[in-house]
Scaffold this motif. Structure first.
Motif, PDB file in Angstrom:
ATOM      1  N   ALA B 129       0.856  -1.188   0.000  1.00 23.45           N
ATOM      2  CA  ALA B 129       0.000   0.000   0.000  1.00 23.45           C
ATOM      3  C   ALA B 129       0.888   1.231   0.000  1.00 23.45           C
ATOM      4  O   ALA B 129       1.759   1.372   0.859  1.00 23.45           O
ATOM      5  CB  ALA B 129      -0.919   0.012   1.217  1.00 23.45           C
ATOM      6  N   THR B 130       0.684   2.104  -0.978  1.00 22.45           N
ATOM      7  CA  THR B 130       1.417   3.367  -0.989  1.00 22.45           C
ATOM      8  C   THR B 130       0.641   4.357  -0.114  1.00 22.45           C
ATOM      9  O   THR B 130      -0.569   4.210   0.068  1.00 22.45           O
ATOM     10  CB  THR B 130       1.564   3.905  -2.424  1.00 22.45           C
ATOM     11  N   PRO B 131       1.308   5.360   0.457  1.00 23.11           N
ATOM     12  CA  PRO B 131       0.616   6.271   1.384  1.00 23.11           C
ATOM     13  C   PRO B 131      -0.525   7.020   0.696  1.00 23.11           C
ATOM     14  O   PRO B 131      -0.397   7.434  -0.457  1.00 23.11           O
ATOM     15  CB  PRO B 131       1.727   7.238   1.814  1.00 23.11           C
ATOM     16  N   ASN B 132      -1.640   7.195   1.401  1.00 20.02           N
ATOM     17  CA  ASN B 132      -2.774   8.012   0.937  1.00 20.02           C
ATOM     18  C   ASN B 132      -3.336   7.567  -0.402  1.00 20.02           C
ATOM     19  O   ASN B 132      -3.696   8.385  -1.236  1.00 20.02           O
ATOM     20  CB  ASN B 132      -2.361   9.493   0.810  1.00 20.02           C
ATOM     21  N   ASN B 133      -3.402   6.260  -0.636  1.00 21.10           N
ATOM     22  CA  ASN B 133      -3.863   5.830  -1.948  1.00 21.10           C
ATOM     23  C   ASN B 133      -5.206   5.118  -1.910  1.00 21.10           C
ATOM     24  O   ASN B 133      -5.787   4.814  -2.943  1.00 21.10           O
ATOM     25  CB  ASN B 133      -2.811   4.942  -2.612  1.00 21.10           C
ATOM     26  N   GLY B 134      -5.690   4.786  -0.712  1.00 19.67           N
ATOM     27  CA  GLY B 134      -7.053   4.277  -0.607  1.00 19.67           C
ATOM     28  C   GLY B 134      -7.236   2.788  -0.815  1.00 19.67           C
ATOM     29  O   GLY B 134      -8.329   2.271  -0.617  1.00 19.67           O
ATOM     30  N   TYR B 135      -6.195   2.066  -1.250  1.00 14.85           N
ATOM     31  CA  TYR B 135      -6.378   0.628  -1.454  1.00 14.85           C
ATOM     32  C   TYR B 135      -5.088  -0.135  -1.131  1.00 14.85           C
ATOM     33  O   TYR B 135      -4.003   0.442  -1.016  1.00 14.85           O
ATOM     34  CB  TYR B 135      -6.823   0.325  -2.885  1.00 14.85           C
ATOM     35  N   ILE B 136      -5.266  -1.449  -0.994  1.00 15.76           N
ATOM     36  CA  ILE B 136      -4.129  -2.339  -0.757  1.00 15.76           C
ATOM     37  C   ILE B 136      -4.064  -3.332  -1.919  1.00 15.76           C
ATOM     38  O   ILE B 136      -5.094  -3.855  -2.343  1.00 15.76           O
ATOM     39  CB  ILE B 136      -4.294  -3.104   0.576  1.00 15.76           C
ATOM     40  N   ILE B 159     -10.081  -2.178  -0.467  1.00 15.85           N
ATOM     41  CA  ILE B 159     -10.077  -0.830   0.115  1.00 15.85           C
ATOM     42  C   ILE B 159      -9.185  -0.820   1.354  1.00 15.85           C
ATOM     43  O   ILE B 159      -9.177  -1.756   2.142  1.00 15.85           O
ATOM     44  CB  ILE B 159     -11.521  -0.398   0.462  1.00 15.85           C
ATOM     45  N   ASN B 160      -8.398   0.222   1.490  1.00 15.26           N
ATOM     46  CA  ASN B 160      -7.484   0.370   2.615  1.00 15.26           C
ATOM     47  C   ASN B 160      -8.232   1.052   3.761  1.00 15.26           C
ATOM     48  O   ASN B 160      -8.377   2.272   3.787  1.00 15.26           O
ATOM     49  CB  ASN B 160      -6.277   1.208   2.160  1.00 15.26           C
ATOM     50  N   GLN B 161      -8.730   0.247   4.697  1.00 12.29           N
ATOM     51  CA  GLN B 161      -9.615   0.756   5.749  1.00 12.29           C
ATOM     52  C   GLN B 161      -8.922   1.741   6.687  1.00 12.29           C
ATOM     53  O   GLN B 161      -9.457   2.790   7.018  1.00 12.29           O
ATOM     54  CB  GLN B 161     -10.152  -0.410   6.597  1.00 12.29           C
ATOM     55  N   ASN B 162      -7.719   1.364   7.135  1.00 12.28           N
ATOM     56  CA  ASN B 162      -7.134   2.131   8.238  1.00 12.28           C
ATOM     57  C   ASN B 162      -5.900   2.943   7.838  1.00 12.28           C
ATOM     58  O   ASN B 162      -5.134   3.380   8.693  1.00 12.28           O
ATOM     59  CB  ASN B 162      -6.789   1.192   9.397  1.00 12.28           C
TER      60      ASN B 162
END
Lengths: 399, 399
Positions: B129-136, B159-162
């Motif tokens: 996951a890259t920072p501030n990208n919203g997904y994994i 979706i990157n929940q946390n």
């Protein structure tokens, strides 16, 4: 944002020259001599020609440390249409076969082209004639490093009047000859011991001329290409062999592609891996493939054949005898052994007296060779040195 | 007839695994830990994140020496669409820029994929996951070694929940953990001294768990990409820069592309090379180019800027102090220096007492780092060791 980038193989080795021995002008100078000499020896031996190799080191500009090297051999040459790629495309080589040869990863010649170009902007000159081909090829080349492609500056053919065959290369490069000279001399000297059937002449711009005469006309037999030993195989190799032989049944596939697997061993291996004998290899599942691989790694196959090797043998003793004329000389060759499916042979010789230079107190002269190549660097850290020093030589009445 | 063959970069490194440190199962095990830890440290530092790295070494089959490694970091991750090439194509990397980073030639991660595949036939798993990208991103990959292309077995996004960012990699490989364990522990320990701002946790299947706590919250500044110093340039680099800036006049070209060349130095260099100031670079003849290069090699430019470097600095002293709690500690950083246009900085520290392990009679504990990386092999042959041993410590009232 991180930038990702793809680079060509030429560009990779241009950026990491130290992998191929080109990390500085002194090392580069030594490496260039070594690579061309080894390529020449390989080219002569492959053709069964007694090697006659001449190396000339000239100075173009002492201030800029610009040198010019010329190497002449009587080997099998490089075919006309292969020359551009053989010298101008990294990862294109004749050394990617299963047979013992010299040289660093098949890179040396190309790295010399690359290094001479980036340090002097001058092209690489090649003159080549293959045996019985009727003509001689001339080329001037550079490398397009970004694209890893040869740049052909000049190309021509003339009729080969007198049947000469071999290769002549010439290039200019920035090298530190003063710092590398001693290592080059030592390298040539030790090489001449290992290949007493070669005549090697070396001449530099300082007036040094070294002639290593041929000491015997017998050459060791040419190493053969061999089948792989099953122990030396990994999953990638197994998959490649399957792609080439998709319709073979498994037991035939094993017997055909590996040494030391006959019909009986093939059946035992397949039984242990729990795979049907008659299954075509292309139908193997990933799980079956992994099981087959694991059995191949652990099954007690016979040791690998040493046919792909070319030990120095008798030449080694001749080289030592003719070079040093020792009072005592003993030579031994061990039976072939293997490590992870790759065969090797250990050869040793011990000698004293005669013209052997007397080493310093408590030291010895240790010459190490690997793959017929002298190992010049780091002999004092070698395990052989430690073993020899730990022996109580008084017992043998030697101090 | 000699066979010539072209091989892919993957195939080259598959055949020459020793270049990247994968020559046998013990070395491979050590190299895999090292490469992933170093990639993780780089990925954290580039994002300015205090590193938190976890490494788990499990045994899948003791008999087959099959291991599984999992590494978790909190770095900048790898963007979704770059993952296949970043892990599955050799000579594709984010490390081909002019900035200090760790790792072997940008090869390490890919070599781990390749090695795990050829020894266990299992895919390489990546979660990123890259920072501030919203997904994994999730991937399972192999490499097509013959073609040097990634093979994507699975790919998905959730979706990157946390807001987590970082990289998790997992792979199985054949490694000799018993033989490499000691070196791995030593490597982790020394790394923790050099990067006291990192928290590193290591756990293996034998029940060993090593936690290296964070000892400071201060990270050294991120190294910058810099212009080349004219001394560090060769003809290839000069030609590349000309291709990118074909219409610039020579004096502007020099001032724009190199550090330490202002208007005045540019004019002096061109005068010495006997080239018109206003000539567009694309009109340079080969002879002029060579003259320009020779002047650039010899002109007394100021020493290179050290902005592209990232010395350990204060961290180094903190690392030693917090690790060993010594009675005496002295740290020094030299002024930046350079070799052939490449800048470097020497940092040293000396300490005694406290929790420093007492070395054997006449020996010392010497920890060497290059490029922030501990050098584990061959410390007894290091020149520093020889210098330290040649010092008469009695003068300093130390025995």
């Amino acid at each position: 944002m991180t930038k990702f980038e793809e680079i060509s193989p030429s560009d990779f080795f241009y950026r990491n020259k130290e992998i191929a021995g080109f990390e500085n002008p002194a090392k580069a100078c030594y490496t260039i001599v070594r690579e061309f000499l080894e390529n020449s020896l390989d080219a002569c031996e492959l053709g069964g020609f007694l090697p006659e190799i001449e190396i000339y080191m000239k100075s173009v500009s002492e201030e800029e440390k610009r040198l010019r090297i010329k190497v002449i051999d009587n080997g099998i040459g490089v075919p006309h249409d292969k020359i551009p790629l053989a010298f101008g495309k990294i990862l294109y080589s004749s050394k990617y076969v299963l047979r013992q040869h010299r040289g660093i990863f098949g890179l040396g010649g190309k790295m010399a082209v690359l290094y001479s170009q980036i340090t002097t902007n001058s092209p690489f000159r090649v003159i080549s004639a293959t045996p019985n081909n009727g003509y001689i090829s001339f080329y001037e080349l550079k490398i397009d490093i970004l694209r890893n492609e040869p740049i052909i500056l000049k190309r021509s053919k003339i009729i080969n009047q007198n049947g000469w065959h071999g290769l002549i290369i010439e290039c200019e490069f920035v090298g530190d000859y003063l710092l590398s000279k001693k290592k080059i001399f030592e390298y040539l000297f030790q090489t001449s011991i290992a290949v007493p059937y070669a005549k090697i002449y070396y001449q530099d711009y300082e007036g040094n001329a070294l002639l290593f005469k041929r000491k015997t006309d017998k050459m060791p037999p040419i190493p053969e290409e061999t089948l792989l030993h099953p122990r030396g195989v990994d999953l990638e190799m197994l998959k490649r062999l399957i792609k080439i032989n998709p319709s073979l049944s498994l037991n035939r596939f094993l017997a055909k592609n590996f040494q030391r697997i006959g019909q009986k061993a093939a059946e035992e291996v397949l039984k242990l891996a729990n795979i049907e004998f008659e299954k075509p290899v292309s139908k193997l599942s990933e799980e079956e493939l992994t099981r087959l691989y694991n059995v191949m790694k652990s099954y007690p196959f016979k040791r690998p054949s040493a046919d792909s090797l070319s030990p120095l043998g008798e030449s080694f003793a001749i080289g030592i005898k003719e070079t040093f004329n020792p009072e005592f000389l003993s030579y031994d060759m061990r039976e072939p052994s293997s490590f992870e499916g790759h065969p090797f042979i250990v050869e040793t010789a011990i000698a004293y007296g005669g013209d052997i230079p007397i080493p310093e107190q408590n030291e010895i002269n240790l010459f190490r060779f690997a793959n017929k190549i002298p190992l010049i660097y780091d002999s004092y850290n070698d395990v052989s040195m430690k073993v020899i020093k730990s022996i109580n030589w008084n017992v043998y009445k030697l101090n």
